[in-house]
Design a protein around this motif. Structure first.
Motif, short mmCIF file in Angstrom:
data_model
loop_
_atom_site.label_atom_id
_atom_site.label_comp_id
_atom_site.label_asym_id
_atom_site.label_seq_id
_atom_site.Cartn_x
_atom_site.Cartn_y
_atom_site.Cartn_z
N GLU A 113 4.04 35.78 38.15
CA GLU A 113 2.84 35.77 37.31
C GLU A 113 1.85 36.87 37.75
OE1 GLU A 113 2.28 34.72 34.59
OE2 GLU A 113 0.14 34.36 34.30
N ILE A 114 1.74 37.08 39.06
CA ILE A 114 0.86 38.14 39.56
C ILE A 114 1.37 39.50 39.11
CG2 ILE A 114 0.16 39.33 41.69
CD1 ILE A 114 -0.09 36.49 42.95
N ASN A 115 2.68 39.70 39.21
CA ASN A 115 3.23 40.98 38.77
C ASN A 115 3.05 41.19 37.27
OD1 ASN A 115 3.98 41.92 41.28
ND2 ASN A 115 5.92 40.79 41.23
N ARG A 116 3.16 40.12 36.51
CA ARG A 116 2.99 40.23 35.05
C ARG A 116 1.57 40.69 34.70
NH1 ARG A 116 0.91 37.61 30.71
NH2 ARG A 116 -0.06 36.00 31.99
N VAL A 117 0.55 40.00 35.26
CA VAL A 117 -0.82 40.36 34.89
C VAL A 117 -1.22 41.73 35.47
CG1 VAL A 117 -1.62 38.00 34.48
CG2 VAL A 117 -1.88 38.99 36.77
N ALA A 118 -0.67 42.07 36.64
CA ALA A 118 -0.97 43.38 37.24
C ALA A 118 -0.45 44.51 36.35
CB ALA A 118 -0.37 43.48 38.64
N LYS A 119 0.69 44.25 35.73
CA LYS A 119 1.29 45.25 34.84
C LYS A 119 0.42 45.47 33.60
CE LYS A 119 6.01 46.43 34.00
NZ LYS A 119 7.37 46.00 33.84
N VAL A 120 -0.14 44.40 33.07
CA VAL A 120 -0.98 44.53 31.87
C VAL A 120 -2.12 45.50 32.12
CG1 VAL A 120 -2.53 43.30 30.30
CG2 VAL A 120 -0.43 42.19 31.07
N VAL A 121 -2.66 45.49 33.33
CA VAL A 121 -3.83 46.34 33.63
C VAL A 121 -3.44 47.56 34.50
CG1 VAL A 121 -5.45 44.43 33.39
CG2 VAL A 121 -4.50 44.97 35.64
N MET A 139 -11.56 47.75 39.83
CA MET A 139 -12.08 46.40 40.08
C MET A 139 -12.20 45.63 38.76
SD MET A 139 -14.85 46.61 43.10
CE MET A 139 -14.65 47.68 44.51
N ARG A 140 -12.65 46.32 37.69
CA ARG A 140 -12.73 45.65 36.38
C ARG A 140 -11.33 45.19 35.97
NH1 ARG A 140 -16.47 43.18 35.51
NH2 ARG A 140 -16.68 43.26 33.28
N ARG A 141 -10.34 46.09 36.21
CA ARG A 141 -8.97 45.74 35.81
C ARG A 141 -8.45 44.55 36.59
NH1 ARG A 141 -7.43 51.70 36.68
NH2 ARG A 141 -5.31 50.98 37.00
N LEU A 142 -8.79 44.50 37.88
CA LEU A 142 -8.35 43.36 38.68
C LEU A 142 -9.02 42.07 38.20
CD1 LEU A 142 -6.70 42.27 41.05
CD2 LEU A 142 -8.62 42.83 42.56
N SER A 143 -10.30 42.16 37.86
CA SER A 143 -11.00 40.98 37.33
C SER A 143 -10.34 40.50 36.04
CB SER A 143 -12.46 41.29 37.04
OG SER A 143 -13.13 41.60 38.23
N LEU A 144 -9.96 41.45 35.21
CA LEU A 144 -9.30 41.07 33.96
C LEU A 144 -7.94 40.43 34.24
CD1 LEU A 144 -9.24 41.01 30.89
CD2 LEU A 144 -8.41 43.37 30.89
N ALA A 145 -7.21 41.00 35.20
CA ALA A 145 -5.90 40.43 35.55
C ALA A 145 -6.07 38.98 36.02
CB ALA A 145 -5.24 41.28 36.64
N ILE A 146 -7.13 38.73 36.78
CA ILE A 146 -7.39 37.37 37.27
C ILE A 146 -7.65 36.44 36.07
CG2 ILE A 146 -9.10 35.95 38.50
CD1 ILE A 146 -9.31 38.38 40.51
N ALA A 147 -8.45 36.94 35.11
CA ALA A 147 -8.75 36.10 33.92
C ALA A 147 -7.48 35.80 33.12
CB ALA A 147 -9.79 36.79 33.05
N GLU A 159 -17.70 42.14 28.58
CA GLU A 159 -17.52 43.60 28.73
C GLU A 159 -16.29 43.95 29.56
OE1 GLU A 159 -19.81 46.08 27.76
OE2 GLU A 159 -21.67 44.99 27.40
N PRO A 160 -15.13 43.49 29.13
CA PRO A 160 -13.95 43.68 29.99
C PRO A 160 -13.47 45.13 30.09
CG PRO A 160 -13.30 42.78 27.87
CD PRO A 160 -14.80 42.76 27.90
N THR A 161 -13.82 45.99 29.14
CA THR A 161 -13.20 47.32 29.15
C THR A 161 -14.14 48.43 29.62
OG1 THR A 161 -13.69 47.58 26.80
CG2 THR A 161 -11.51 46.72 27.36
N VAL A 162 -15.27 48.04 30.22
CA VAL A 162 -16.16 49.07 30.77
C VAL A 162 -15.43 49.81 31.89
CG1 VAL A 162 -18.27 49.44 32.12
CG2 VAL A 162 -18.29 47.84 30.21
N GLY A 163 -15.46 51.13 31.83
CA GLY A 163 -14.82 51.94 32.88
C GLY A 163 -13.30 51.98 32.78
N ILE A 164 -12.77 51.58 31.64
CA ILE A 164 -11.31 51.58 31.48
C ILE A 164 -10.93 52.65 30.45
CG2 ILE A 164 -9.36 50.20 30.67
CD1 ILE A 164 -10.59 47.82 32.02
N ASP A 165 -9.91 53.46 30.81
CA ASP A 165 -9.50 54.57 29.95
C ASP A 165 -9.02 54.09 28.59
OD1 ASP A 165 -9.89 56.09 32.18
OD2 ASP A 165 -7.79 56.00 32.80
N PRO A 166 -9.19 54.95 27.57
CA PRO A 166 -8.80 54.58 26.21
C PRO A 166 -7.34 54.11 26.08
CG PRO A 166 -10.08 56.58 26.14
CD PRO A 166 -9.89 56.25 27.60
N ALA A 167 -6.41 54.79 26.78
CA ALA A 167 -5.00 54.40 26.63
C ALA A 167 -4.77 53.00 27.18
CB ALA A 167 -4.10 55.40 27.36
#
Ligand SMILES: Nc1ncnc2c1ncn2[C@@H]1O[C@H](COP(=O)(O)OP(=O)(O)OP(=O)(O)O)[C@@H](O)[C@H]1O
Length: 239
Positions: A113-121, A139-147, A159-167
């Motif tokens: 499950e950790i690998n799955r969510v880590a991959k998403v972000v 850090m935002r990406r890790l917070s999102l992975a936790i959620a 505001e989950p995508t602040v500081g996250i690249d468009p792609a």
């Protein structure tokens, strides 16, 4: 159950500043609802009163038909706050493992499950590093992975995508859409106006109230504009 989130006439003041002046908002099962409003309009306050982290002065807030905080319900909710609540001296993996255990994910299922969510972000190659060395976006990406752990029935994202690249943003939206098609509901605040085009319903928070609530298509038709951004500006009286 008709609504996963139901707010009725919620009022909230801080000192003599009334931030919420009677907020009505609902989120139906499987829907992605975007809460948009100017900075300081009270979006985070709406989220916090919904989750029982702030006590409202009047009105009612229910999640899954219950008032929060409610320990039992918390494991069905993935919440990502505006500021990251991470253990900076620990690795990304250990942070995820801690929250996975809090959510009651069994030990034998945690790694996958950790690998799955880590991959998403896109954090799968950074999991062994201490979080203190992460960039703000990481850090935002890790917070999102936790959620996202354990595919919660309800995701509340501030505001989950602040500081996250468009792609990567596109990749994250694909994941959110996948979750919603599997029946999860999502309440999301954003400043990125093209994200407001992707939601099922937009709630416009202005002057302490949800001034409009509609699909992006209907909203644009109503205000006779080409983008949600322009509808928002028109509602604000700026166009
Ligand atoms: N705990 C608090 N104590 C005092 N004032 C607060 C508190 N929380 C929020 N406020 C005030 O309430 C108002 C709304 O804040 P909130 O964070 O909900 O807005 P927001 O729409 O999420 O803003 P942004 O888009 O900038 O994140 C602001 O004026 C803020 O200063």
């Amino acid at each position: 159950m008709k609504n996963v989130i139901l707010l009725e006439n919620v009022k909230k003041s801080f000192g003599n500043q009334q931030v919420l002046r009677g907020v009505n908002l609902h989120v139906e099962p499987g829907k992605i609802v975007g809460l948009i409003g100017p900075s300081g309009s009270g979006k985070s306050t709406v989220i916090k009163t919904t989750l029982g982290m702030e006590v409202s002065d009047a009105g009612s807030a229910e999640v899954f038909g219950r008032k929060l905080p409610n320990r039992k319900l918390l494991s069905d909710i993935g919440y990502m706050a505006q500021s990251d609540a991470l253990y900076t001296s620990l690795s990304g993996y250990t942070n995820l493992d801690f929250f996975a255990s809090m959510k009651g994910i069994k030990k034998q299922n945690r790694k996958s499950e950790i690998n799955r969510v880590a991959k998403v972000v896109n954090l799968e190659n950074d999991l062994s590093k201490p979080v203190g060395g992460y960039s703000g976006g990481m850090m935002r990406r890790l917070s999102l992975a936790i959620a996202l752990l354990d595919n919660p029935q309800l995701l509340v994202l501030d505001e989950p995508t602040v500081g996250i690249d468009p792609a990567l943003r596109l990749q994250i939206w694909d994941e959110l859409r996948k979750l919603s098609s599997n029946g999860s509901s999502i309440l999301i605040t954003t400043h990125v106006m093209d994200e407001a085009e992707k939601v099922d319903e937009v709630a416009l928070l202005l002057e302490g109230k949800v001034m409009d609530y509609d699909t992006p298509t209907e909203l644009k038709a109503k205000y006779n504009v080409k983008s949600v951004e322009d509808a928002f500006l028109k509602a604000e009286g700026e166009l």
